[in-house]
Design an enzyme around this catalytic site. Structure first.
Site, PDB file in Angstrom:
ATOM      1  N   GLU A  86       0.891  -1.174   0.000  1.00  0.00           N
ATOM      2  CA  GLU A  86       0.000   0.000   0.000  1.00  0.00           C
ATOM      3  C   GLU A  86       0.911   1.200   0.000  1.00  0.00           C
ATOM      4  OE1 GLU A  86      -1.448   3.233   0.915  1.00  0.00           O
ATOM      5  OE2 GLU A  86      -1.816   2.480   2.931  1.00  0.00           O
ATOM      6  N   CYS A 100      -1.901   8.757   2.997  1.00  0.00           N
ATOM      7  CA  CYS A 100      -1.826   8.297   1.609  1.00  0.00           C
ATOM      8  C   CYS A 100      -3.135   8.573   0.878  1.00  0.00           C
ATOM      9  CB  CYS A 100      -1.524   6.797   1.573  1.00  0.00           C
ATOM     10  SG  CYS A 100       0.106   6.356   2.200  1.00  0.00           S
TER      11      CYS A 100
END
Length: 457
Positions: free
Chosen positions: A228, A262
């Protein structure tokens, strides 16, 4: 050798930690393998009890854990409290659903019996960042432990206190010794850890460059990886959007966790017919957020996690202004006492192709504004990015918004009239340079298992 946790509010050293030696790391890996031999034979009911206990311990320690995050990486207290609650919920979610997700899948064939069984892989290495120091660990640990795996955590060095707290939480919850351990080490040791044959797979949340390096190492050893990575999430505001609502959501998403997420909104793509009106509201929403001590309840933003990260962000802002962007809010290092890492909420407009911000990730409280002639062009700008983590679109036409989200956005998570966020019930992850593999939901717990066919005749 040692590592330090440094308070981003004033630059003072919180604590110095002695690094694990290579011999200590190898010992922890051996202990983890021995623990796996026992843990893999536990029944789902035992694992569920452990996770429910962990949820209870998390809630009991919630204020202290929120304070630890505020101290080590500057997260405002309320956001830290919310993060711990989310960790408790992911533990409860897999405690309640893990057995169902990993139940044998019966398949009708010519055999007397044929089915798919889901078996644990072994010891998994988790490499985690500092921005959500508890959540990003627990979103892997909860499904991983429920599946029967054991884990070793190499956390970011500036949140070593949080990493060790996770280990303590799981021990208090009743996890057997060595089934989860923290490796107090730096990035230089990762290659040797991955090469250890006990490590069966690796999961990393972090930068695209870090992900590429770990992916290369894991692939060379035929070990699975879930990554990720970075994101530059676009939020499109169409001409029929509720501008007051959209601007509020956009500001909240851009500044959550001091802008260090993120899946924060980073690129704001406005249809030109409403661009000026939206920006007027957006500036007010961003300006209303108070920057201050993360321990103060009135603070919406604390400092960035490290001074070097703040300085890099400020240089990115300067570089884009020099390239032709206009700064209509912020763009300055505020005046606070001490050697701090604060940065003001900032809005850059006029972002066009060729500017650094068009394609790079901006990790901090800086909003990048683009304009588009219409919705079709807005989608093209949104997709014209090396990243593909999350996207959002704002429109009063729900059907149109859903069509864009489902069929046109190139990302792992697509939201309509809502902030992009992770949820234990939904798979989470990205495409392109935002990584591969999925966490959470049924797909997350099945990432680190042997999907085994059993055929009996």
């Amino acid at each position: 050798m040692s590592m330090q946790s440094i308070n981003p509010v004033n630059g003072e050293v919180i604590k110095t930690y002695k690094k694990d030696t290579p011999a200590t790391i190898n010992k922890k890996i051996e202990q983890a393998q021995a623990a796996f031999v026992l843990w893999r034979n536990s029944i789902f009911k035992e694992r569920a009890v452990l996770l429910k206990n962990a949820a209870a311990v998390l809630r009991k320690r919630q204020p202290a854990l929120a304070e630890l995050m505020a101290l080590e990486m500057g997260k405002p207290l309320k956001q830290g409290m919310d993060e711990i609650e989310k960790c408790a919920k992911v533990c409860e979610y897999y405690a309640e659903n893990g057995e169902k997700f990993l139940k044998d899948d019966q398949i009708a064939t010519e055999a007397t019996r044929s089915y798919v069984s889901f078996q644990p892989l072994g010891v998994i290495l988790a490499i985690m960042p500092w921005n959500f120091p508890f959540w990003q660990a627990f979103r892997f640990l909860a499904p991983g432990l429920m599946a029967g795996n054991c884990a070793l955590l190499k956390h970011a060095s500036n949140v070593t206190g949080c990493a060790l707290a996770i280990e303590d939480i799981l021990l208090e919850a009743g996890l057997q010794d060595y089934a989860f351990q923290t490796l107090v080490t730096d990035s230089a040791s990762i290659k040797n850890i991955i090469e250890n044959p006990v490590i069966k797979a690796v999961t990393l949340t972090g930068s695209t460059n870090a992900g590429m390096e770990v992916a290369k190492q894991a692939a060379g050893l035929l070990k699975k990886a879930v990554l990720e990575l970075g994101g530059s999430d676009p939020y499109i505001v169409l001409e029929d959007a509720d501008l007051e609502y959209a601007a509020g959501v956009c500001a909240e998403s851009r500044l959550l966790n001091n802008g260090q997420s993120c899946i924060a909104a980073k690129r704001f793509i406005l249809v030109e017919s409403i661009a000026d009106q939206f920006l007027e509201i957006f500036v007010k929403k961003m300006s209303a957020k108070k920057t201050g001590d993360p321990f103060e309840k009135t603070s919406d933003l604390g400092p960035m996690a490290r001074k070097d990260l703040r300085d890099e962000l400020h240089q990115q802002v300067i570089d884009n202004i020099n390239a032709g962007a206009q700064c209509i809010l912020g763009g300055e290092i505020p005046e606070f006492e001490g050697d701090h890492a604060y940065y003001t909420p900032t809005i850059l407009t006029g972002i066009t192709k060729g500017m650094p911000a068009y394609s790079e990730e901006i990790f901090g409280p800086v909003a990048l504004v683009f304009t588009a002639k219409n919705g079709e062009e807005a989608v093209k700008i949104a997709n014209d990015s090396p990243f593909g983590l999350g996207t959002a679109v704002f429109t009063r036409n729900e059907v149109r918004g859903e069509l864009i989200a489902r069929n046109h956005f190139q990302s792992g998570s697509c939201f309509v009239n809502s902030m992009v966020k992770s949820d234990p019930r939904l798979p989470f992850g990205g495409i392109k340079q935002s990584g591969y593999g999925r966490e959470l939901g049924i797909f997350g717990i099945r990432e680190f298992v042997n999907i085994k066919t059993v055929y009996v005749r």
